[in-house]
Design an enzyme around this catalytic site. Structure first.
Site, PDB file in Angstrom:
ATOM      1  N   HIS A  86       0.822  -1.202   0.000  1.00  0.00           N
ATOM      2  CA  HIS A  86       0.000   0.000   0.000  1.00  0.00           C
ATOM      3  C   HIS A  86       0.865   1.263   0.000  1.00  0.00           C
ATOM      4  O   HIS A  86       1.717   1.427   0.868  1.00  0.00           O
ATOM      5  CB  HIS A  86      -0.898   0.025   1.235  1.00  0.00           C
ATOM      6  CG  HIS A  86      -1.690  -1.228   1.434  1.00  0.00           C
ATOM      7  ND1 HIS A  86      -2.310  -1.532   2.623  1.00  0.00           N
ATOM      8  CD2 HIS A  86      -1.958  -2.263   0.598  1.00  0.00           C
ATOM      9  CE1 HIS A  86      -2.932  -2.687   2.515  1.00  0.00           C
ATOM     10  NE2 HIS A  86      -2.738  -3.153   1.298  1.00  0.00           N
ATOM     11  N   TYR A 135     -10.345   6.465   2.821  1.00  0.00           N
ATOM     12  CA  TYR A 135      -9.682   5.308   3.433  1.00  0.00           C
ATOM     13  C   TYR A 135      -8.255   5.173   2.915  1.00  0.00           C
ATOM     14  O   TYR A 135      -7.985   5.385   1.747  1.00  0.00           O
ATOM     15  CB  TYR A 135     -10.460   4.021   3.109  1.00  0.00           C
ATOM     16  CG  TYR A 135      -9.814   2.787   3.664  1.00  0.00           C
ATOM     17  CD1 TYR A 135      -9.854   2.520   5.023  1.00  0.00           C
ATOM     18  CD2 TYR A 135      -9.151   1.893   2.832  1.00  0.00           C
ATOM     19  CE1 TYR A 135      -9.250   1.399   5.542  1.00  0.00           C
ATOM     20  CE2 TYR A 135      -8.546   0.759   3.337  1.00  0.00           C
ATOM     21  CZ  TYR A 135      -8.603   0.521   4.693  1.00  0.00           C
ATOM     22  OH  TYR A 135      -7.986  -0.600   5.207  1.00  0.00           O
ATOM     23  N   HIS A 159     -13.136   0.891  -0.223  1.00  0.00           N
ATOM     24  CA  HIS A 159     -13.579   0.568   1.135  1.00  0.00           C
ATOM     25  C   HIS A 159     -15.090   0.722   1.284  1.00  0.00           C
ATOM     26  O   HIS A 159     -15.594   1.188   2.308  1.00  0.00           O
ATOM     27  CB  HIS A 159     -12.834   1.388   2.194  1.00  0.00           C
ATOM     28  CG  HIS A 159     -12.538   0.603   3.431  1.00  0.00           C
ATOM     29  ND1 HIS A 159     -13.077   0.913   4.644  1.00  0.00           N
ATOM     30  CD2 HIS A 159     -11.776  -0.491   3.626  1.00  0.00           C
ATOM     31  CE1 HIS A 159     -12.652   0.052   5.560  1.00  0.00           C
ATOM     32  NE2 HIS A 159     -11.861  -0.813   4.959  1.00  0.00           N
ATOM     33  N   GLU A 210     -13.712  -8.888   0.938  1.00  0.00           N
ATOM     34  CA  GLU A 210     -13.072  -8.686   2.237  1.00  0.00           C
ATOM     35  C   GLU A 210     -14.069  -8.792   3.388  1.00  0.00           C
ATOM     36  O   GLU A 210     -13.731  -9.286   4.464  1.00  0.00           O
ATOM     37  CB  GLU A 210     -12.397  -7.318   2.249  1.00  0.00           C
ATOM     38  CG  GLU A 210     -11.776  -6.900   3.559  1.00  0.00           C
ATOM     39  CD  GLU A 210     -11.115  -5.534   3.467  1.00  0.00           C
ATOM     40  OE1 GLU A 210     -10.999  -4.872   4.501  1.00  0.00           O
ATOM     41  OE2 GLU A 210     -10.717  -5.135   2.350  1.00  0.00           O
ATOM     42  N   HIS A 229      -7.309 -11.381   1.206  1.00  0.00           N
ATOM     43  CA  HIS A 229      -7.117 -10.233   2.093  1.00  0.00           C
ATOM     44  C   HIS A 229      -6.085 -10.588   3.155  1.00  0.00           C
ATOM     45  O   HIS A 229      -6.226 -11.579   3.860  1.00  0.00           O
ATOM     46  CB  HIS A 229      -8.462  -9.899   2.744  1.00  0.00           C
ATOM     47  CG  HIS A 229      -8.442  -8.721   3.646  1.00  0.00           C
ATOM     48  ND1 HIS A 229      -8.678  -8.804   4.994  1.00  0.00           N
ATOM     49  CD2 HIS A 229      -8.249  -7.406   3.386  1.00  0.00           C
ATOM     50  CE1 HIS A 229      -8.624  -7.614   5.538  1.00  0.00           C
ATOM     51  NE2 HIS A 229      -8.360  -6.733   4.583  1.00  0.00           N
ATOM     52  N   ASP A 261      -3.820  -6.922  10.064  1.00  0.00           N
ATOM     53  CA  ASP A 261      -4.683  -7.622  11.004  1.00  0.00           C
ATOM     54  C   ASP A 261      -4.919  -9.072  10.599  1.00  0.00           C
ATOM     55  O   ASP A 261      -5.925  -9.683  10.948  1.00  0.00           O
ATOM     56  CB  ASP A 261      -6.012  -6.886  11.217  1.00  0.00           C
ATOM     57  CG  ASP A 261      -6.777  -6.644   9.935  1.00  0.00           C
ATOM     58  OD1 ASP A 261      -6.274  -7.002   8.859  1.00  0.00           O
ATOM     59  OD2 ASP A 261      -7.888  -6.083  10.019  1.00  0.00           O
ATOM     60  N   GLU A 311      -2.278  -9.761  -1.407  1.00  0.00           N
ATOM     61  CA  GLU A 311      -2.022  -8.581  -0.586  1.00  0.00           C
ATOM     62  C   GLU A 311      -0.891  -8.882   0.387  1.00  0.00           C
ATOM     63  O   GLU A 311      -0.816  -9.973   0.959  1.00  0.00           O
ATOM     64  CB  GLU A 311      -3.272  -8.184   0.188  1.00  0.00           C
ATOM     65  CG  GLU A 311      -3.080  -6.926   1.019  1.00  0.00           C
ATOM     66  CD  GLU A 311      -4.362  -6.453   1.686  1.00  0.00           C
ATOM     67  OE1 GLU A 311      -4.434  -5.259   2.056  1.00  0.00           O
ATOM     68  OE2 GLU A 311      -5.295  -7.268   1.835  1.00  0.00           O
TER      69      GLU A 311
END
Length: 421
Positions: free
Chosen positions: A142, A178, A227, A277, A327, A331, A354
């Site tokens: 990102h 986002y 998002h 996601e 995803h 987290d 990702e």
């Protein structure tokens, strides 16, 4: 009350191949990056034979830990090789099923049982899945910034480090957007000072793509995460405005409440759509593929029930001509990364993975975790997932409440209305 209703043992109706039994299942919660990670450990009666799996639902991690207490009696004493039977048992005996809490607990068990299976066989899990069809998984990271120049500079750094795919996000007024810092200042037009306008976003995003593409050329693939902030018509407007800049995909254009309209968005979009996601069941994720609503499936492995469920989704994606893009941000624990990469290198449906660059403290807690090298994630060749947990190190990074709640409460429109992701 019948005997069946009072019986608290759960024997399997067949004899196991070997005399190996599960003796315990418990959660390990740690936050080496400040993000709560939930890892499930399954122990057996064989010395040194145990497994780990990811059960991370960051925003409601305490609920997952509590759910695992209900799971313990179902699996203790059972043979760990019956992975599908054990996960079906956990899923169906609760009667009401699906949702991120139960599925994350289920995922932790599922991944831990695969870890044990690989260790018993002396093989990495990807070989248990049939072996590789590719050497490694290409990834994206990102890039973000308060303005287009800052985002472009960040993207250039990632490309210099070996990335061929970069997700780009840019700051805007308010906190409703986002993936990038908000622009500073109060805005006289807003009743709510932190308010965000979708009209600004629909102008700023194509400007970002135009600037990055002009500066960095055509040698990098560009991605973007909406998002779930748009209506179907706004999603079409955005994707059409981005067509000249050839996005690799545009992610999460609609909230899950409106997924029944994804098909019309995809048919009208000139660029690939990636969604999933926020899928919290195997069936919801499968519907996205089966009904041709997406080009890339973006499911979070633990939210759909673990790597066993994701394997079935990958097969379905291959049949339907959809690609996977699991995803896996900060987290997701290193066990989730390992599971995703095992799927990536064994599935013909792989599209992109990702990635996340974990800090040194995370490596301390999870020795053996895999890292991105020159943009690639390569699976461990050690048996199972090839990753351990240093519980003393994990205890030095206790988890608190997720900061997501405080952030999400501020995501509002100029009139103060809450904007749902």
């Amino acid at each position: 009350m019948t005997l069946a209703e009072t019986d608290t043992t759960f024997p399997q109706p067949w004899l196991p191949r070997e005399n190996v039994r599960i003796t315990d299942i418990r959660a390990i919660v740690t936050a080496p990056e400040g993000i709560p990670l939930v890892v499930v450990r399954v122990d057996t009666d064989q010395p040194g034979l145990y497994g780990y799996g990811c059960a991370t639902f960051t925003q409601r991690w305490k609920a997952v830990v509590a759910f695992l207490e209900h799971v313990r009696p179902l699996v203790i004493g059972r043979y760990p090789g019956d992975i599908d039977d054990l996960t079906r048992l956990v899923r169906f005996t609760g009667y009401w099923r699906e949702g991120p809490v139960g599925n994350n607990a289920l995922s932790g068990l599922d991944m831990a049982l695969w870890d044990i299976a690989g260790k018993r066989a002396g093989m990495p899990v990807y070989e248990m899945f049939g072996g590789r069809v590719r050497a490694a998984a290409d990834t994206y990271l990102h890039a973000e910034g308060a303005d287009v120049e800052a985002t472009t500079a960040h993207a250039r750094e990632l490309i210099a480090a070996g990335q061929r795919h970069v997700r780009i996000q840019v700051g805007q007024r308010g906190t409703g957007h986002y993936g990038a810092p908000p622009l500073p200042g109060d805005f006289a037009w807003a009743k709510h000072a932190a308010g965000w306008r979708v009209e600004d976003y629909l102008v700023a995003t194509p400007r970002l793509f135009a600037h990055v593409r002009e500066e960095l050329g055509d040698g990098v693939e560009l991605l973007h995460d909406v998002h779930s902030r748009l209506s179907p018509s706004q999603a079409v407007t955005l994707t059409r405005s981005l067509e000249p800049y050839r996005p690799f995909f545009v992610e999460d254009v609609l909230a899950p409440e409106h997924w029944h309209r994804l098909g019309e968005v995809r048919r009208a979009s000139p660029v690939p759509i990636a969604v999933g996601e926020l899928a919290t069941s195997f069936t919801d994720a499968a519907r996205l593929v089966r009904e041709h609503q997406v080009d890339y499936l973006r499911a979070h492995l633990s939210d759909v029930g673990g790597v066993s469920a994701a394997r079935r989704l990958a097969v379905l994606a291959d049949i339907e001509g959809v690609r996977t893009a699991w995803h896996s941000p900060g987290d997701a624990s290193p066990f989730a990364v390992a599971a995703a990469v095992a799927l990536d290198v064994t599935s013909p449906a792989f599209g992109i993975q990702e990635g996340h660059v974990y800090n040194e403290q995370t490596h301390e807690v999870f020795p053996g975790m895999i890292d991105i090298v020159d943009g690639w994630l390569t699976p461990n060749d050690a048996p199972g997932w090839g990753i351990e947990v240093d519980e003393e190190a994990a205890a030095r990074f206790p988890a608190g409440l997720s900061g997501h709640d405080a952030w999400a409460a501020k995501v509002r429109a100029p009139d103060g209305a809450l904007i749902a992701p």
